[in-house]
Write an enzyme that holds these catalytic residues in place. Structure first.
Site: not given
Length: 265
Positions: A75, A224
């Protein structure tokens, strides 16, 4: 954080006993990697964000590949990072994949960048999935990345947390974060699809963003997904159970919108 950590060997056996054949690691801990070697479990190994800059050196990237074989960062384009990794992520991705290719394993091992769902969105005046586009401040960079992923037959990896839609947003329709049916489905004015949960809507917004960038056939991995059990008023065991009771049967039953089923891996 566990007070008494299980040994890597014990964890690997627990994974196998429960039929879990894919795992994601956030670093290349040698003991963990050794325990997983030869286990038959597919492993995604991350390069931490703070190591992305040094991966701009191709020799360092080659050395890393020799020792560990990978997502690049995690991220790195979160808005909260204020652009800290904008200039280092793509060079690191390119060097790692090229090093894999040079090592002769590029056909079977791919480099990718796990990205948060905040790298794409729909405009406020067209707030539905079919209008999904990459964020304007990183659109050119994202186009470069997805082009490179496509050229190397690597997947786009995204982390989707419906819980975050509720976090700090009292106006978000609560039931829409789960999978057991929102009272009022959200209708996409562009496609007519009715969405009863934000996971499908979020995923389809990504599909639209990829199509708009010219790479609508790029495979997608959800790296995720989950629900926390502490730290917020909506983070508790009851809501987590409700979330997983909806998510897991959908995954097993291969249920979702047409776009979700076509792209989800």
């Amino acid at each position: 954080m566990a007070i008494r950590k299980l040994s890597p060997e014990t964890v690997v056996q627990m994974l196998k006993d429960n039929g879990i054949l894919k795992v994601k690691l956030f670093d290349a801990d040698q003991n963990t990697m050794t325990a997983l070697a030869g286990s038959g479990i597919e492993v995604m190994v991350a390069i931490p964000n703070d190591q992305l800059a040094v991966m701009g050196d191709y020799n360092r990237a080659k050395d890393w590949v020799k020792r560990n074989v990978t997502p690049v960062g995690n991220e790195p384009f979160l808005t909260s990072y204020n652009g800290s990794f904008l200039n280092t992520t793509f060079p690191a991705l390119r060097n790692i994949q090229n090093a894999l290719n040079d090592a002769g394993v590029g056909d079977s091992i791919k480099a990718t960048v796990p990205l948060n769902a905040d790298v794409y969105s729909s405009p406020t005046d067209q707030a539905y999935p079919s209008s999904g586009r990459f964020r304007s401040d990183i659109n050119d960079l994202m186009t470069q990345i997805v082009q490179f992923l496509s050229q190397n037959k690597a997947p786009f990896t995204v982390n989707i947390y419906p819980f975050l839609s509720l976090y700090g947003n009292d106006d978000f329709p609560f039931d829409y974060a789960f999978f057991d049916g929102a009272p009022q489905p959200v209708v996409d004015k562009g496609t007519g699809i009715q969405y009863t949960n934000v996971f499908d809507a979020n995923f389809d917004a990504l599909v639209s963003a990829l199509k708009a960038a010219g790479y609508g056939d790029l495979p997608i991995i959800v790296g995720e997904v989950g629900w926390p059990t502490d730290g917020d008023r909506n983070a508790n065991t009851g809501y987590a159970i409700r979330f997983y009771n909806g998510l897991l049967p959908r995954l097993v039953g291969n249920r979702g919108t047409h776009s979700t089923l076509a792209w989800l891996h």
